[in-house]
Every structure is written in C-alpha cells, then in structure tokens.
Design a protein around this motif. Structure first.
Motif, PDB file in Angstrom:
ATOM      1  N   LEU A  91       0.836  -1.199   0.000  1.00  0.00           N
ATOM      2  CA  LEU A  91       0.000   0.000   0.000  1.00  0.00           C
ATOM      3  C   LEU A  91       0.872   1.252   0.000  1.00  0.00           C
ATOM      4  N   ASN A  92       1.890   1.259   0.819  1.00  0.00           N
ATOM      5  CA  ASN A  92       2.795   2.410   0.862  1.00  0.00           C
ATOM      6  C   ASN A  92       3.523   2.588  -0.465  1.00  0.00           C
ATOM      7  N   ALA A  93       3.938   1.466  -1.064  1.00  0.00           N
ATOM      8  CA  ALA A  93       4.620   1.542  -2.371  1.00  0.00           C
ATOM      9  C   ALA A  93       3.682   2.116  -3.426  1.00  0.00           C
ATOM     10  N   GLY A  94       2.424   1.688  -3.393  1.00  0.00           N
ATOM     11  CA  GLY A  94       1.456   2.193  -4.349  1.00  0.00           C
ATOM     12  C   GLY A  94       1.195   3.678  -4.174  1.00  0.00           C
ATOM     13  N   ILE A  95       1.043   4.120  -2.937  1.00  0.00           N
ATOM     14  CA  ILE A  95       0.799   5.540  -2.668  1.00  0.00           C
ATOM     15  C   ILE A  95       1.977   6.383  -3.135  1.00  0.00           C
ATOM     16  N   GLN A  96       3.186   5.943  -2.801  1.00  0.00           N
ATOM     17  CA  GLN A  96       4.375   6.699  -3.201  1.00  0.00           C
ATOM     18  C   GLN A  96       4.507   6.766  -4.717  1.00  0.00           C
ATOM     19  N   ALA A  97       4.231   5.657  -5.394  1.00  0.00           N
ATOM     20  CA  ALA A  97       4.335   5.637  -6.852  1.00  0.00           C
ATOM     21  C   ALA A  97       3.289   6.544  -7.486  1.00  0.00           C
ATOM     22  N   ASN A 266     -10.844  -2.631  -9.058  1.00  0.00           N
ATOM     23  CA  ASN A 266      -9.781  -3.357  -8.358  1.00  0.00           C
ATOM     24  C   ASN A 266      -9.707  -2.871  -6.911  1.00  0.00           C
ATOM     25  N   ALA A 267      -9.903  -3.772  -5.966  1.00  0.00           N
ATOM     26  CA  ALA A 267     -10.012  -3.396  -4.554  1.00  0.00           C
ATOM     27  C   ALA A 267      -8.733  -2.762  -4.021  1.00  0.00           C
ATOM     28  N   PHE A 268      -7.574  -3.307  -4.392  1.00  0.00           N
ATOM     29  CA  PHE A 268      -6.324  -2.762  -3.857  1.00  0.00           C
ATOM     30  C   PHE A 268      -6.020  -1.393  -4.451  1.00  0.00           C
ATOM     31  N   PHE A 269      -6.189  -1.244  -5.764  1.00  0.00           N
ATOM     32  CA  PHE A 269      -5.955   0.061  -6.384  1.00  0.00           C
ATOM     33  C   PHE A 269      -6.891   1.103  -5.783  1.00  0.00           C
ATOM     34  N   HIS A 270      -8.134   0.695  -5.530  1.00  0.00           N
ATOM     35  CA  HIS A 270      -9.097   1.611  -4.918  1.00  0.00           C
ATOM     36  C   HIS A 270      -8.613   2.046  -3.540  1.00  0.00           C
ATOM     37  N   MET A 271      -8.093   1.103  -2.764  1.00  0.00           N
ATOM     38  CA  MET A 271      -7.600   1.429  -1.429  1.00  0.00           C
ATOM     39  C   MET A 271      -6.403   2.380  -1.512  1.00  0.00           C
ATOM     40  N   TYR A 273      -5.973   4.658  -3.713  1.00  0.00           N
ATOM     41  CA  TYR A 273      -6.479   6.005  -3.982  1.00  0.00           C
ATOM     42  C   TYR A 273      -7.278   6.580  -2.822  1.00  0.00           C
ATOM     43  N   CYS A 274      -7.937   5.749  -2.040  1.00  0.00           N
ATOM     44  CA  CYS A 274      -8.578   6.241  -0.819  1.00  0.00           C
ATOM     45  C   CYS A 274      -7.536   6.896   0.088  1.00  0.00           C
ATOM     46  N   GLN A 275      -6.415   6.200   0.280  1.00  0.00           N
ATOM     47  CA  GLN A 275      -5.363   6.713   1.151  1.00  0.00           C
ATOM     48  C   GLN A 275      -4.638   7.900   0.531  1.00  0.00           C
ATOM     49  N   LEU A 276      -4.478   7.867  -0.788  1.00  0.00           N
ATOM     50  CA  LEU A 276      -3.797   8.957  -1.474  1.00  0.00           C
ATOM     51  C   LEU A 276      -4.576  10.260  -1.344  1.00  0.00           C
ATOM     52  N   VAL A 277      -5.892  10.210  -1.591  1.00  0.00           N
ATOM     53  CA  VAL A 277      -6.715  11.408  -1.477  1.00  0.00           C
ATOM     54  C   VAL A 277      -6.691  11.923  -0.042  1.00  0.00           C
ATOM     55  N   ALA A 278      -6.813  11.008   0.917  1.00  0.00           N
ATOM     56  CA  ALA A 278      -6.794  11.413   2.321  1.00  0.00           C
ATOM     57  C   ALA A 278      -5.472  12.092   2.677  1.00  0.00           C
ATOM     58  N   GLY A 285      -4.839  20.545   5.130  1.00  0.00           N
ATOM     59  CA  GLY A 285      -5.427  20.877   6.412  1.00  0.00           C
ATOM     60  C   GLY A 285      -6.747  20.211   6.716  1.00  0.00           C
ATOM     61  N   TYR A 286      -7.070  19.119   5.982  1.00  0.00           N
ATOM     62  CA  TYR A 286      -8.354  18.448   6.179  1.00  0.00           C
ATOM     63  C   TYR A 286      -8.161  17.008   6.644  1.00  0.00           C
ATOM     64  N   PHE A 287      -9.015  16.605   7.568  1.00  0.00           N
ATOM     65  CA  PHE A 287      -9.026  15.220   8.047  1.00  0.00           C
ATOM     66  C   PHE A 287     -10.124  14.470   7.300  1.00  0.00           C
ATOM     67  N   THR A 288      -9.802  13.283   6.788  1.00  0.00           N
ATOM     68  CA  THR A 288     -10.758  12.502   6.017  1.00  0.00           C
ATOM     69  C   THR A 288     -11.089  11.199   6.718  1.00  0.00           C
ATOM     70  N   GLN A 289     -12.367  10.974   6.914  1.00  0.00           N
ATOM     71  CA  GLN A 289     -12.855   9.702   7.449  1.00  0.00           C
ATOM     72  C   GLN A 289     -13.539   8.959   6.312  1.00  0.00           C
ATOM     73  N   LEU A 290     -13.276   7.656   6.185  1.00  0.00           N
ATOM     74  CA  LEU A 290     -13.871   6.838   5.130  1.00  0.00           C
ATOM     75  C   LEU A 290     -14.888   5.889   5.754  1.00  0.00           C
ATOM     76  N   ILE A 291     -16.156   6.073   5.397  1.00  0.00           N
ATOM     77  CA  ILE A 291     -17.244   5.281   5.963  1.00  0.00           C
ATOM     78  C   ILE A 291     -17.585   4.137   5.006  1.00  0.00           C
ATOM     79  N   PRO A 292     -17.394   2.873   5.404  1.00  0.00           N
ATOM     80  CA  PRO A 292     -17.699   1.754   4.491  1.00  0.00           C
ATOM     81  C   PRO A 292     -19.204   1.543   4.337  1.00  0.00           C
ATOM     82  N   LEU A 293     -19.634   1.472   3.088  1.00  0.00           N
ATOM     83  CA  LEU A 293     -21.037   1.199   2.779  1.00  0.00           C
ATOM     84  C   LEU A 293     -21.112  -0.026   1.864  1.00  0.00           C
ATOM     85  N   PRO A 294     -21.833  -1.078   2.254  1.00  0.00           N
ATOM     86  CA  PRO A 294     -21.968  -2.247   1.372  1.00  0.00           C
ATOM     87  C   PRO A 294     -22.843  -1.899   0.172  1.00  0.00           C
TER      88      PRO A 294
END
Length: 329
Positions: A91-97, A266-271, A273-278, A285-294
């Motif tokens: 995940l860290n490698a993906g975010i950095q890339a 793709n679940a991992f790629f999505h994750m 980008y969730c972390q990248l945007v956050a 200066g913004y805190f992001t909370q991700l709420i899981p919805l089925p």
C-alpha cells in the motif's frame, strides 16, 4: 540453468527464501517476470505473506500494480490472504508511486471520458441511467443510496450547500429533503442543464443553478457549509485542483465529500487512492474519514446491461467525510 532463473525466483518468493531471492536478483533475474500461471514473484511473496521478500522485490523494481489473469495485484493477494505486513508495504509503495506518477488514475479514473470532449457529446436519458455517446454511464440509478448518504453527510450542519455535477439529480434530490438555506448546483453539460430547467429545478426557491465548468465559474461562488464533488469527463488531477480551492469555498466546520469511484474495478488500487486522497487533503489541512457502505445488493445482474464500462465492481464503497483538521480539536 540460466533460462530457469525467473522460475527459480518465483519459487524462492513462494517459499520466502529471502537469501535465494537476493542471490537471483543480484544475478539479473527479471523481477517483472510472469510465470505460466500469470503470476509474478511479487504476487507469490505477497500471497504467502513474506514481507521481507516483498520489500526486496519492490526495491529491485518489481511492479506493484501488475495484474494477474484474474485482475488481481500483489496487494490484492496480500489483502485476501490477511497478510497485513505485506499489505502495508505494498500500500505504501502504491501511494508513493501514484504521488509521483499517477498512472492508475489516468488509466482507470472512474467516470472519466478519455476523449476529453464529453461536454460536446450528446447524452441520452432513461429511467435508470444517463449515457454518453459511447454507451458509458454518466450516472446510474444504483448510486441512489450512495448519493442519499452523501447528501446526509454534507447537509448535517445545515446552512448553505454546493453540489458540482447534477447528472441524474440523485444527490440534489436528496439534498432538498434537508431544506438547506441555499442549494447551489454547478452543471456544465448543456443537455443536462436544459433537462434541469425542464424538470423545474430552476423554479425551486432555495436553488441556484450555475451553468458552466466549475473551473470557469469560481468567481460566482461564495462559501458553503457542505460541498459535494461528482464530475464526469474529468480525471484525478481535476479533483486535486478543486481541492486546492476548498480553503476558500468551505466554511470552518463545514463538510466536504466526493464520489469516491477511483479504480472501482480493483479493490487494492481503490484502497491506494482512498489513502492517497486522504493524504493529499491532510496536507491541505483536512481530516478525512472513510465510511464503508456495502453496495453488493445494489448491483443486480442486469445493472450493467447496455453499459460499455462497468465503472464499479467492488462490494464496498468508502464514503469520504472531510473536515478541517482544526475542527476536531
């Protein structure tokens, strides 16, 4: 034998033999190799939870975003097998890339038209979707529960609300239920705009419609207690640009959210980008909370009938709730 070097690398990665992996890498084994099953050494290491081997392969240039025949990356294998250490490393490698290259979002940005001329296209309206000329969905009815959740989120503080991108009007219809003091809608597509007027949106007392691209109408905007962003025909870089305007558009204590559809196949790629945007919002200066919805129950077998691109194929949608970091203190 020399020709078996890559097969040996896959075998060593599968068993977690870090010394053998290091030796093979030093001897020039191709770290990008796919074996007869369509898997790379990195996928084998991730699948079996060998974190040290995962690190060694990444350091040697193994592509973190390579996909198997079943559309799974090394990160997906680590996630499915419950190997947290390997998952975190990938995940860290993906975010950095992606911070440097941004290749995944450019290739697979949800709701993005690669031709870049969506606003000049004809669109078609039906009961359950809006489609562009290439039979790609601009918006679909299955998103309604998500849009209702977004509306509830950005309207939780009352006051003045801004939505960018009308589409089928799902989020705006939901916003109206909360009776905001004012409800501003930006829509750039002429046919969607005309349909808004025909269906009475211009006659609602608390609604202000601004026709145009958000980039071109910023001077007409004020500040808002809730903002939602959901455009079509744009890429991640466009949303990133919008985020830099948030300090001027979002009131202190206000809530910002956006359609979180990046890499929806793709679940991992999505994750990633969730972390990248956050992370990028945190730098603003913004805190992001991700709420899981089925959302699995929203997607029946006939959902994608006639649609060229399935822009969402995951079981869980992560709804972003973004607020100024100082507000939590």
């Amino acid at each position: 034998m020399e020709e078996n070097k890559e097969e040996s690398l896959c075998a060593a990665a599968r068993t977690g033999d870090v010394f053998k992996v290091a030796s093979l890498l030093k001897s020039g084994a191709d770290v990008t190799y796919f074996d007869r099953d369509g898997l790379t050494p990195l996928m084998y290491a991730a699948k079996n939870g060998w974190a040290e081997v995962v690190t060694a392969l990444l350091d040697a240039g193994a592509p973190w975003n390579a996909l198997s025949p079943s559309n799974l990356s090394a990160g997906d294998f680590a996630m499915e097998s419950g190997h947290q250490s390997s998952f975190d490393i990938l995940l860290n490698a993906g975010i950095q890339a992606e911070l440097i290259l941004g290749t995944i979002a450019r290739k697979d940005s949800a709701k993005a038209n690669p031709n870049g001329d969506y606003l000049d296209d004809r669109v078609t309206f039906s009961e359950d979707k809006v489609m562009d000329r290439e039979s790609k969905a601009v918006m679909m009815a299955w998103e309604k529960p998500l849009m209702e959740a977004h509306a509830k989120t950005i309207c939780s503080g009352g006051g003045h609300v801004l939505n960018i991108g009308f589409g089928m009007g799902l989020v705006d219809t939901a916003i109206q239920q909360y009776k905001p003091l004012s409800h501003t809608i930006i829509e750039a597509h002429p046919e969607v705009y005309n349909r808004m007027l025909l269906t009475g949106w211009g006659e609602k007392k608390n609604v202000k419609i601004i026709f145009g691209r958000w980039q071109d109408v910023l001077s007409q905007l004020k500040s808002y207690d809730g903002i939602f962003f959901d455009t079509y025909g744009e890429y991640y870089e466009d949303m990133r640009e919008f985020h830099h305007h948030l300090p001027h558009l979002l009131e202190p204590g206000g809530i910002y959210s956006f359609f979180n559809g990046f890499c929806g196949s793709n679940a991992f790629f999505h994750m990633v980008y969730c972390q990248l945007v956050a992370l990028e919002l945190e730098h603003l200066g913004y805190f992001t909370q991700l709420i899981p919805l089925p959302v699995k129950d929203c997607l029946g077998e006939d959902t994608w009938e006639g649609v060229k691109h399935k822009y969402w194929q995951l079981d869980t949608y992560y709804l972003p709730v973004c607020q100024c970091s100082d507000d939590s203190e």
